[in-house]
Design a protein around this motif. Structure first.
Motif, short mmCIF file in Angstrom:
data_model
loop_
_atom_site.label_atom_id
_atom_site.label_comp_id
_atom_site.label_asym_id
_atom_site.label_seq_id
_atom_site.Cartn_x
_atom_site.Cartn_y
_atom_site.Cartn_z
N ILE A 84 0.83 -1.19 0.00
CA ILE A 84 0.00 0.00 0.00
C ILE A 84 0.87 1.25 0.00
N GLU A 85 0.60 2.14 -0.94
CA GLU A 85 1.32 3.42 -1.06
C GLU A 85 0.33 4.57 -0.83
N THR A 86 0.66 5.46 0.08
CA THR A 86 -0.19 6.63 0.33
C THR A 86 0.12 7.71 -0.70
N LEU A 100 -4.90 6.20 -1.76
CA LEU A 100 -3.90 5.13 -1.75
C LEU A 100 -3.77 4.50 -3.12
#
Length: 276
Positions: A84-86, A100
């Motif tokens: 998961i990348e914000t 995200l």
């Protein structure tokens, strides 16, 4: 004065500190629970009611349903080696909107799946999570998403309001005029389908409006920190086609010149077919 350690007060202090940290980043706490399959920290932070509105699972209410939902999602994410990348966060008062990118491996494909999560706390013991995304990237289908919120008496101002008015009117030139010269629009399918710059934006919105006019969105809730404005909405019309109301959220990011640097949309709405 007692000489022995006050374990009860120490434990309560730890609980309060844990809750304060979790309340400061409710979406982070939520995704930690989904990734680990463990709701303990989430339930400690929010001992009251926890409600989740999820595109796949529907409405999840209460701690028992939450545990079942989290276990299922943890297995689903683990199978796809999720990372998961914000992208961005917009926080005002008791509401946070976190964007995200979920990087997944599914059937040998590497997917970048845009997801937005809204966390809203009606009191210091309870929280509501509303997740918005398209399911097209993961199963190749559009899914009708009924409204989560009712239309509200909220109307974004400045460039966001001008964008919404041009979108509803189906005026491609006016829509493009709300973007900075290097601004971009990213739909719910993912980064590979973004449209950047005047030419690409004009072509994209001209196609969008070829179904007989603009796109009608009913604003429900607006979260605006001055840089990003997140608007939860119900889409009720596309061109000349009335649609069953469908839930989504758009994030409108202003550049230093006051124009739109980015528009990122999270919904599962399918454009009506246009006769050649």
């Amino acid at each position: 004065m007692p000489w022995f350690p006050d374990f009860a007060n120490a434990a309560e202090l730890v609980r309060r500190q844990t809750r304060a940290e979790g309340q400061a980043d409710p979406v982070g706490q939520y995704f930690t629970a989904l990734n680990n399959g463990d709701t303990h920290a989430l339930e400690t932070v929010w001992p009251g009611e926890v409600v989740v509105y999820d595109p796949r699972a529907g409405e999840v209410r209460g701690h028992r349903q939450l545990r079942r939902f989290v276990r299922h999602n943890q297995a689903w994410l683990a199978e796809r080696h999720a990372r998961i990348e914000t992208v961005a966060a917009t926080c005002v008062g008791g509401r946070a909107v976190v964007e995200l990118l979920a990087h997944l491996t599914d059937d040998g494909r590497d997917l970048a799946w845009p997801v937005a999560v809204v966390a809203e706390s009606p009191d210091d013991r309870s929280v509501v999570f509303r997740t918005y995304c398209s399911q097209w990237p993961v199963d190749g289908r559009r899914h009708l998403r009924p409204p989560i919120l009712e239309a509200g008496a909220v109307h974004p101002g400045d460039v966001v309001g001008r964008y919404q008015a041009a979108l509803e009117a189906g005026d491609a030139e006016a829509v493009v005029g709300t973007f900075a010269s290097d601004g971009y629009f990213r739909g719910p399918i993912g980064p590979r389908h973004a449209h950047s710059g005047v030419g690409e934006l004009r072509s994209f919105f001209t196609r969008c409006f070829s179904a007989g006019g603009g796109i009608g969105l009913q604003p429900c809730v607006v979260t605006d920190d001055g840089v990003r404005c997140a608007m939860e909405y119900n889409c009720v019309r596309w061109g000349s086609h009335d649609l069953p109301p469908q839930a989504g959220v758009g994030v409108y990011e202003r550049g230093p010149d006051g124009l739109l640097a980015a528009v990122r949309v999270y919904d599962d709405i399918e454009a009506p077919e246009v006769s050649a």
